[in-house]
Write a protein that holds these residues in place. Structure first.
Motif, PDB file in Angstrom:
ATOM      1  N   HIS A 122      15.772  -4.609   7.459  1.00  0.00           N
ATOM      2  CA  HIS A 122      16.720  -4.336   7.077  1.00  0.00           C
ATOM      3  C   HIS A 122      17.237  -3.890   6.538  1.00  0.00           C
ATOM      4  O   HIS A 122      17.083  -3.250   4.818  1.00  0.00           O
ATOM      5  N   ASP A 123      18.995  -3.534   6.396  1.00  0.00           N
ATOM      6  CA  ASP A 123      19.376  -2.881   5.512  1.00  0.00           C
ATOM      7  C   ASP A 123      19.496  -2.471   3.992  1.00  0.00           C
ATOM      8  O   ASP A 123      18.995  -1.831   2.740  1.00  0.00           O
TER       9      ASP A 123
ATOM     10  N   CYS B 167      26.645  -6.466   3.489  1.00  0.00           N
ATOM     11  CA  CYS B 167      26.015  -7.446   3.118  1.00  0.00           C
ATOM     12  C   CYS B 167      25.187  -7.816   4.311  1.00  0.00           C
ATOM     13  O   CYS B 167      23.724  -7.820   4.234  1.00  0.00           O
ATOM     14  N   GLY B 168      25.651  -6.401   5.268  1.00  0.00           N
ATOM     15  CA  GLY B 168      24.413  -6.840   7.006  1.00  0.00           C
ATOM     16  C   GLY B 168      23.674  -8.039   7.261  1.00  0.00           C
ATOM     17  O   GLY B 168      22.175  -7.308   7.576  1.00  0.00           O
TER      18      GLY B 168
ATOM     19  N   GLU C 296      25.466   2.758  -2.062  1.00  0.00           N
ATOM     20  CA  GLU C 296      23.810   2.933  -1.779  1.00  0.00           C
ATOM     21  C   GLU C 296      23.306   2.402  -2.984  1.00  0.00           C
ATOM     22  O   GLU C 296      22.231   1.913  -3.647  1.00  0.00           O
TER      23      GLU C 296
ATOM     24  N   ALA D 187      19.728 -10.939  11.068  1.00  0.00           N
ATOM     25  CA  ALA D 187      20.753 -10.995   9.868  1.00  0.00           C
ATOM     26  C   ALA D 187      22.055 -11.712  11.080  1.00  0.00           C
ATOM     27  O   ALA D 187      21.498 -11.888  12.544  1.00  0.00           O
TER      28      ALA D 187
END
Length: 508
Positions: free
Chosen positions: A359-360, A241-242, A273, A208
């Motif tokens: 990743h989120d 947006c991570g 979320e 990221a």
């Protein structure tokens, strides 16, 4: 032959290229026409409009493309990362920047790893590259072997840059490598393609973007004035947006379609979320973060896809093979292989020895797949197994950390020998696991597994006693007391109250 006539010997005094004509006597002009001539291809797509950051990765790829007299084959950079992370943008940015190094042209091939008809066949790709080199379609050989031979002949000693986008396997790439060490190749793939290391490849992994670069990308995409007007909202959007470029571009597309919207509006939508992936869709679904992730998910084997979904339920930030095994209900050895599959597909990232993370946005995607494909009872059972496994491991560590303390709970009485070499190692392991212990405690309380809540708090006594963490000590103590009361266990309630009181004695 007349023995009286001298023998005629035909020689070419130097290396000859093109057509060579053997003739005795020639009367008049002779004209020899080539059927075709290799051209100078310029096939690269345009450079990315808003390329931002990635300076270390750009430098690494550029270094691979540089001329190196020590190498035997072409320079080979393999840019890898999850879908939407910006692999193609990085490759195009670098290739356009160094285009003058390759006077014989640039070739491009879409390897279609996630195309609707599956990955492109090497023979089909070779045909496209030969056409790009100027071979008329009627002259392209029929067989794969003949195409490969002609391709190697045409690329020998030439300075060509080749971009192979969205590769599926190392084998698919290997068939297209040019023959010249003066050439260079960039491969992008969602898979790690570590097999190309044997061909001289260097893997460059993309993660990221940092928050500052993400805000800069957002500014370029939506306009600097909008970011200047709402700097805090812009920072919030970047974080939500991570650091994923595709997510930023989706936000920019939505704002372009709704020019009166404020960045704060998007930030509010992304905060939830449950709605975040649905909010990251534009152009009637043509531009979608979830759709990008779906391509990688659909390419997984069945067992790896199931593990991906189960890991989406994990309540903490980082997980290890034992936690993955608990969620899947499988042996650790079996899970190791499945984790390698997810790692190779860039759907999870390694964050240390035996440690992995999402990743989120991928975590939200995995959870959504679990909610869609696994019924509620399966998900609940998987989470319960995870919490119990986490508890058992904490009990094993705490039993060694506080051996003289009277412990409460059946698990202490049935605990096998602790798998630690020393009390210090057990305490370190317990502290490393604390974020997940906290997450599992809250998950257990949310699901009504109250007997597990107070037992988890009991198992954390050693790490709280010797390492502090008073915020967690106090916050979890409150719900541990509540859980013991709901269980109707008076002894556990008293123990939880005493442990909660102990932290208050330490507070100023």
């Amino acid at each position: 032959m007349d023995p009286a006539r001298p023998a005629v010997v035909n020689e070419a005094a130097h290396n000859a290229g093109g057509n060579v004509v053997q003739a005795g006597s020639v009367h008049g002009g002779v004209h020899v026409h080539n059927r075709w001539q290799a051209g100078t291809p310029r096939q690269l797509p345009p450079p990315p409009a808003h390329f931002t950051g990635r300076w270390p990765e750009s430098a690494a790829v550029t270094a691979v493309l540089a001329e190196d007299p020590e190498r035997d084959g072409p320079g080979l950079a393999v840019v890898t990362g999850p879908g939407g992370i910006g692999k193609t943008a990085l490759a195009l940015h670098v290739l356009h920047a160094v285009s003058e190094r390759f006077p014989d042209g640039q070739l491009y091939a879409d390897m279609a790893a996630h195309g609707p008809n599956g990955p492109a066949a090497p023979g089909e790709l070779l045909s496209g590259l030969l056409l790009g080199l100027g071979v008329p379609s009627a002259e392209v050989p029929v067989g794969h072997g003949s195409r490969a031979s002609l391709y190697r002949s045409l690329t020998a000693d030439r300075q060509i840059a080749l971009f192979l986008d969205d590769a599926a396997t190392s084998t698919q790439v290997r068939a297209l490598l040019p023959a010249s060490r003066h050439s260079a190749v960039i491969v992008t793939s969602r898979k790690r393609l570590s097999g190309l290391v044997a061909d001289g490849g260097r893997l460059v992994s993309l993660e990221a973007l940092p928050p500052e670069a993400t805000v800069q990308l957002l500014s370029r995409a939506v306009g600097e004035h909008r970011v200047r007007e709402e700097p805090h909202s812009a920072h919030d959007v970047a974080l939500l947006c991570g650091g994923m470029p595709i997510a930023v571009h989706v936000v920019a597309a939505r704002l372009a379609a709704r020019p009166r919207w404020r960045l704060a509006t998007i930030a509010t939508q992304l905060t939830d979320e449950r709605r975040r992936l649905r909010a990251l869709v534009a152009e009637d679904g043509e531009l979608s973060v979830a759709a990008t992730f779906d391509l990688s998910y659909r390419g997984l084997p069945v067992d790896a896809a199931r593990l991906y979904r189960r890991l989406g339920l994990f309540p903490g930030a980082e997980f290890d093979p034992a936690s993955a095994a608990a969620l899947l209900g499988a042996a650790d050895a079996d899970v190791d292989e499945l984790l390698e599959t997810l790692l190779a597909a860039n759907l999870v990232m390694d964050s240390g020895p035996e440690r992995f993370r999402f990743h989120d946005l991928l975590r939200l995607h995995a959870r959504r797949q679990a909610e869609r494909d696994d019924d509620e009872d399966e998900r609940r059972a998987a989470l319960r197994a995870l919490v119990e496994t986490t508890l058992n491991r904490a009990v094993a560590a705490d039993w060694l950390v506080t051996p003289l303390r009277p412990h409460l709970g059946e698990r202490y009485r049935s605990q096998a020998k602790a798998p630690f070499s020393s009390r210090g190692e057990a305490l370190d392991r317990l502290e490393d696991a604390l974020p997940n212990l906290v997450a599992c405690t809250r998950t257990a309380f949310g699901h009504g597994w109250y007997e597990l809540v107070w037992q988890l708090y009991e198992a954390m006594w050693g790490v709280f006693l010797y390492r502090g963490h008073t915020d967690d000590w106090q916050a979890l103590g409150t719900i541990a007391v509540d859980a013991a009361v709901r269980c109707g266990d008076g002894v556990a309630e008293v123990r939880m109250l005493l442990q909660l009181a102990a932290v208050h004695n330490r507070l100023p």
